[in-house]
Design an enzyme around this catalytic site. Structure first.
Site, short mmCIF file in Angstrom:
data_model
loop_
_atom_site.label_atom_id
_atom_site.label_comp_id
_atom_site.label_asym_id
_atom_site.label_seq_id
_atom_site.Cartn_x
_atom_site.Cartn_y
_atom_site.Cartn_z
CG HIS A 49 -1.92 -1.12 1.19
ND1 HIS A 49 -2.35 -1.80 2.30
CD2 HIS A 49 -2.57 -1.66 0.13
CE1 HIS A 49 -3.24 -2.70 1.93
NE2 HIS A 49 -3.39 -2.64 0.62
CD GLU A 98 -0.87 0.58 4.51
OE1 GLU A 98 -2.10 0.49 4.53
OE2 GLU A 98 -0.11 -0.42 4.43
CG HIS A 106 0.26 -3.82 5.51
ND1 HIS A 106 -0.67 -3.50 4.57
CD2 HIS A 106 0.78 -5.02 5.14
CE1 HIS A 106 -0.73 -4.46 3.67
NE2 HIS A 106 0.14 -5.40 3.99
CD GLU A 120 -1.93 -3.20 9.49
OE1 GLU A 120 -1.57 -2.04 9.18
OE2 GLU A 120 -2.70 -3.88 8.79
ZN ZN Z 1 -1.81 -1.75 4.33
#
Ligand code: ZN
Length: 1212
Positions: A895, A898, A992, A1077
């Site tokens: 992504h 990010e 992420h 994350e």
């Molecule tokens: Zn992500």
């Protein structure tokens, strides 16, 4: 019928204890026929009882004490008597009893069926020819007292026909204040039930309330208060609201409100004022109501009145409700765009007919995708006949649980026979280390590496200013690089010749319609990073070119210990406040950040940019990426949110409507026009730019002198995903505070409401020796705005709005160039530069290889790294040990928005390449396979979430398409190859960033925990599962300060079934398959609690991840049983409770407390009950059946339940 007042018996001196019991016993005996036959006795007994209770407090206690049947006796007497005086006596007894004892006695009364008895008596009394007023008064007083405790009173009253008795009584007694008050109180209770409200509305209740309330009068204010609350309750029904509008009640309400506003000088009647606003709030839930409100000049009336209230803090509820109404009635605007499709389009060679891009571009040309024709789907919905108000909440919970995977077959890791091995054999080339025998190897140093990036020895241009005309300079103010002379935006697309990076078997040849000339343009442009000659320098100065971002300084200059080297000359304004600066010999001083940033090299960066392909053909480089970022040594605390920020921002927004003449509405930057950027010459506006790698700004509109609306570009080949931003401003005035509003945000909530600030980079600061991104911005908040979202971009949902992220900032340097970003930028070119520098750090002990996994759609190469330790020698044993090391597979940045994931990856890579003994052990323990950037195209083009195919690549893992999703396709193939060769990695982790939570945490996959959460029953035999998946996060929570175990989840969700984590777990059979994350905001636990996260912390996280892997190795090697026991107990400790209410952190996306200020002022007509109610308490407290059955959350006293909603939101 003449009625006596209840008689007061006056016998004193008798021990009351016995007396009460005797009286109750006598009463009990009479129950039934004798009650009817002997009214005189019953009158006497009840009269005596009343007297006792009135005179001696303990008597009441005795009657009501637990274990006695006093209340039953009284109620059954009441039921059986026909004697009016006895009834009155008993009602008075009850009234006395229920006044004391807080709510408990009322509770007993209700539980014994008392309300039903009262209603029956009410009905029978009303059938009499001349109902006793006294009786009616007592009955209503009692009902008003007990009603709020009986959730079913409304329904009982309706079914028994009591509603109309009360309403008729009110109609006949409008002047009889004494009787009117209890009747209105009962009406208020009845009206809180929606069906009752409709029925009462039909009976004329609304008109009657207006007769009581208007015209303005200060008489009987307590009565008015009840009436206005009853009216507000009635108007919650949309049928009633429309009825009221048709009766022209909106302007009456506004007039009344203004009367009270003017006359209530000492603010003694704010409750009535608030009640009137409550009526308006409910009426404006209908389209008709909003229209009527606007026509009655409601916006201006409420705006002016609340502006006058702003100074008095106690009037906040009035201001808040006014603001809520105004926002609902604020006309919906369209985004100031010709289309919401990205300003850039990338022609796909392989677009699937059913794919998102084909759908996006298959719209007929005339279709307006910015707004819907009828985005205001009007209230055709009737009021619901359903009394169970909490359904909504249950639905929310259900939809959350719905996302948990319940198909047991999908939960079992299954290595499905995906592809024949012959097909995968080509991937062998990426695993040469697994077959290398090192026999030809001399064990000195630089060998095996087949670096792709170092391979083309491209000359690093030392550009000169010769080719640069002054015109170019003036139009291209602020970036390091100048654009090609003409139309930098659309024309002259720029492909370099197809890069030499190729893979024999894997390269997908693409016909790119790019022209060679651009290569020239680019190199021309690069010349602008120039050592300028004195001549051009002077010319700049004469023309007052604003290029000069320069702090005129003596060279060489040493600031904060950073050696400055001379890179390029600036021109222009030299009065930048640097003391004693001389114009002579002015040069742009550039900090040699490389001294502080071992992986940074300015020339190399420029060189890397040349090989980066962007759809808009960027030719500029943003200063921050060029200079680099040196993390500040100070910590940056989470921003404390000031009270009322959102409200004042909203008022400023409303002012646009009230004072339209103050609005400039001047476009200062616009990618949708060919001459972008719009150059402003009068110096009255900021200049914007974002035409550089990862830049993302589509349009800037000056609203007021110091306020700008900004519109972000959609991801390429998409019409939404606005969150990431990165843009440049210049031409600022020192000392002024600018307000920036990003007006097309999409998520319903943001960490900007919880302490996160934006990032700013000042070029003046950089050349003064502080090249760094710093958290900045005041008055930050994020709220729903009045720009309508097209259902084309919301997946069909109509009536949605965008959100505004607003922040204010000032600038401390004149002639500065500043950059703002959502998070610390990390470009694809930065990655290439870092990899190149890392490779140079390789020692003879390190085995490091860079391969090109594949090329992306946009023509960028996707690097694949292999890092491990060289074998100790080429002896058989050593080579064997080398080959048999378990694999660790890491990836990041699927992504593009990010960027934190890249900083964590940078930390990991630096640690892996470092000389520390831990790193050496780690390399000896494992072979690392790393894809550091899964979505280079998205990163380059400033996307937030997608690749050039317009798709979220982390939803393609189940079935990646080789043409459309090459990086995913080939990464998955690598893993499939490994599975086939029995070398599946020990750990897979995809890095992420998380935009709605704090801390760093992991998502993993567990069969057991998913089954617990989903409450599906499974045979316990199916629940054999190694707890190993918990080991790594557990270790991380012990060693990495930013990591929080409490935020981890190991549930497999349906919406995530095509993510890397789930697919690698299920199909490749990797038990330890994770998403890691990292917050974009900060931490609320551990050492960094209360601070925003910085690159230092992110990089540290990446390093700690490595350390954790080393511990994992030791643990799995030793089979430490004690540890497994620890894990077991840990697991039991976190075993979720049965999911009767909403689940805990598991599927929840946010774990923030509700807002300081409610955010979601919804104008959606179907959103009535979800509407945030800013004013907890006051009148509404005494009304029963308030449907506040939301799950328990830490609530804020100001906002009640705020705007929190449990909505499943995908993030990874
Ligand atoms: Zn992500």
């Amino acid at each position: 019928m003449k009625m006596n007042k209840p008689k007061m018996a006056s016998e004193k001196g008798v021990p009351s204890t016995s007396k009460v019991q005797i009286l109750l016993a006598q009463l009990e005996k009479m129950t039934g026929d004798s009650m009817v036959r002997d009214p005189e006795t019953s009158r006497q007994i009840t009269s005596k009882l009343l007297h006792l209770i009135q005179t001696q407090e303990k008597t009441g206690k005795e009657v009501m004490s637990k274990g006695t049947s006093g209340m039953e006796v009284i109620l059954s007497s009441l039921e059986s008597t026909r004697d009016a005086q006895t009834i009155l006596n008993i009602l008075c007894i009850l009234s006395e009893l229920l006044t004391l004892g807080k709510g408990r006695r009322v509770g007993v009364f209700v539980s014994k069926g008392g309300t039903g008895v009262l209603l029956r008596i009410l009905i029978s009394t009303s059938k009499e020819f001349h109902p006793s007023e006294e009786l009616m008064l007592q009955l209503h007083s009692l009902l008003a007292k007990v009603g709020p405790k009986d959730r079913k009173l409304g329904v009982k009253a309706r079914l028994s026909g009591a509603l109309n008795i009360t309403i008729n009584l009110i109609k006949k007694n409008l002047q009889n204040v004494k009787l009117l008050l209890p009747c209105l109180q009962v009406l208020r209770v009845y009206s809180s039930n929606m069906v009752n409200a409709i029925s009462l509305g039909k009976s004329g209740a609304i008109e009657i309330m207006f007769k009581i309330l208007a015209p303005y009068s200060k008489k009987n204010t307590s009565l008015l208060k009840v009436a206005v609350d009853a009216l507000a309750a009635l108007l919650k029904s949309k049928t009633n609201a429309r009825r009221a509008v048709e009766a022209r009640c909106v302007s009456t309400l506004l007039t009344l409100y203004m009367d009270w506003h003017r006359n209530d000088t000492w603010h003694r009647h704010t409750a009535i004022r608030k009640g009137l606003l409550g009526c308006l709030r409910n009426i404006t839930n209908t389209k008709l109501g909003r229209k009527s409100f606007t026509e009655a000049d409601g916006m201006r009336i409420l705006y002016n009145s609340s502006s006058e209230c702003l100074t008095v803090r106690t009037l906040d509820p009035l201001v808040n409700t006014s603001s809520l109404i105004m926002r609902k009635c604020f006309p919906k605007n369209r985004l100031p765009l010709p289309t919401i499709k990205s300003a850039f389009h990338y022609q796909l060679d392989h677009a699937l007919a059913s794919g998102p891009v084909a759908q996006l571009y298959s719209q007929p040309p005339g279709v307006d995708d910015v707004v819907d024709d009828s985005d205001d789907n009007e209230d055709t919905e009737a009021d619901t006949e359903n009394d169970t108000e909490n359904e909504e909440d249950e639905k929310d919970c259900r939809s959350l649980n719905d996302d948990i995977e319940k198909d047991i077959n999908k939960l079992h890791p299954q290595k499905s026979p995906t592809r024949p091995f012959e097909e995968l054999r080509v991937y062998e080339r990426f695993f040469v280390e697994l077959s290398e025998d090192f026999q030809d190897y001399t064990f000195d140093c630089s060998t095996t590496s087949s670096s792709s990036l170092a391979r083309t020895p491209r000359t690093v241009l030392v550009p000169t200013a010769q080719a640069l005309s002054t015109n170019d300079v003036t139009t291209q103010t602020s970036s390091v690089l100048c654009p090609p002379p003409k139309d930098p935006h659309y024309s002259t697309p720029a492909p370099l010749p197809p890069p030499a990076l190729q893979l024999d078997t894997l390269r997908f040849s693409k016909e790119r319609n790019k022209r060679e000339e651009v290569a020239q343009d680019l190199s021309h442009a690069l010349e602008c990073v120039a050592l300028k000659s004195e001549d051009s320098l002077n010319m700049d100065k004469q023309k007052g070119s604003p290029i000069s971002t320069q702090k005129v300084a003596h060279s060489p200059l040493l600031l904060e210990g950073i050696a400055i080297r001379c890179l390029a000359g600036g021109g222009g304004g030299s009065d930048c406040g640097s003391e004693g600066a001389e114009d002579e010999g002015a040069v742009l001083e550039v900090p040699d950040t490389a001294q502080l940033l071992p992986l940074h090299d300015l020339d190399l960066y420029v060189d890397m940019v040349k090989g980066t392909h962007s759809v808009p053909q960027y030719t500029e480089v943003a200063y921050p990426d060029y200079f680099g970022h040196v993390a500040p040594t100070f910590r940056e605390p989470l921003l404390e949110r000031l009270y009322g920020v959102q409200r004042s921002k909203i008022f400023q927004d409303i002012e646009r409507l009230i004072h339209p003449n103050d609005i400039l509405d001047k476009i200062v930057y616009d990618l949708d026009i060919a001459s972008c950027p719009v150059i402003e010459s009068d110096g009255e506006s900021l200049k914007f730019n974002s035409q550089f790698e990862s830049g993302n700004l589509r349009k800037a509109i000056q609203i007021r002198k110091y306020e700008y609306d900004l519109v972000l570009n959609s991801d390429i080949n998409s019409n939404h995903h606005h969150q990431w931003f990165y843009f440049e401003v210049s031409g600022m005035r020192v000392g002024a505070t600018y307000r920036f509003n990003i007006i097309n945000c999409e998520k319903s909530n943001s960490q900007f409401n919880y302490g996160m600030q934006v990032l700013m980079y000042s070029v003046q600061e950089a050349i003064s020796g502080r090249p760094r991104w710093v958290r900045t911005g005041a008055d930050i908040c994020y709220y729903k705005n009045h720009f309508a979202r097209s259902s084309i971009a919301t997946g069909g949902q109509k009536g949605k709005s965008y959100y505004t992220m607003t922040f204010s900032s000032s600038f401390s340097h004149k002639d500065d160039v500043c950059y703002f970003a959502y998070h610390y930028p990390y470009t694809y070119s930065s990655l290439k530069m870092h990899l190149s520098k890392l490779e140079a750090m390789r020692t003879p002990e390190i085995y490091m290889r860079q391969d090109v996994l594949c090329e992306t759609l946009g023509g960028n190469s996707c690097p694949l790294l292999t890092i491990t330790a060289m074998p100790e020698s080429n002896s058989n044993d050593h080579v064997c040990q080398f080959r048999n090391r378990p694999l660790i597979f890491l990836s990041a940045r699927v992504h593009p928005g990010e960027t934190n994931a890249s900083w964590v990856m940078k930390g990991t890579l630096e640690f892996l390449m470092s000389a520390s003994p831990l790193a050496a052990s780690l390399r000896e323990a494992y072979i690392f396979k790393i894809v550091p950037m899964l979505n280079p195209d998205g990163v380059v083009n400033g996307n937030h979430r997608c690749s050039l195919s317009g798709e979220d690549l982390n939803r393609q893992w189940q079935n990646p398409n080789a043409e459309l999703h090459p990086t995913i396709y080939h990464t998955k193939s690598l893993l499939q190859y490994l599975a086939h060769t029995q070398r599946a990695p020990l750990v897979f982790c995809d890095y992420h960033g998380h935009s709605r939570k704090k801390n760093v945490f992991m998502y993993g996959c567990s069969l057991k925990e998913t089954i617990w959460q989903s409450s599906i029953s499974a045979a316990s035999s199916e629940l054999h599962e190694d707890l190993g998946y918990r080991a790594l996060p557990k270790i991380l929570s012990q060693i990495a300060p930013a990591f929080s175990m409490a935020s981890c989840s190991f549930v497999v969700e349906r919406s995530k079934e095509s993510t890397a984590r789930v697919v690698v777990w299920r199909e490749i059979g990797v038990q330890r398959s994770y998403t890691m994350e990292s917050t974009v905001c900060g931490c609320d636990q551990g050492k960094y609690k209360g601070y925003q996260i910085g690159t230092r912390e992110l990089e540290e996280m990446g390093a700690q991840f490595c350390v954790a892997l080393l511990r994992l190795k030791r643990m799995t090697g030793l089979h430490n049983h004690q540890h497994l026991l620890d894990l077991e107990s840990d697991l039991i400790g976190t075993q979720p409770k049965v999911v009767s209410s909403c689940p805990t952190t598991y599927v929840m996306d946010e774990d923030e407390p509700s807002f300081l200020e409610a955010v979601d002022y919804s104008a959606e007509s179907n959103d009535e009950d979800g509407e945030a109610d800013n004013e907890a308490g006051a009148g509404s407290r005494e009304i029963p059946e308030t449907p506040d059955l939301r799950p328990e959350r830490p609530s804020d006293p100001e906002s009640g339940h705020g705007a929190w909603k449990c909505g499943p939101v995908a993030s990874q």
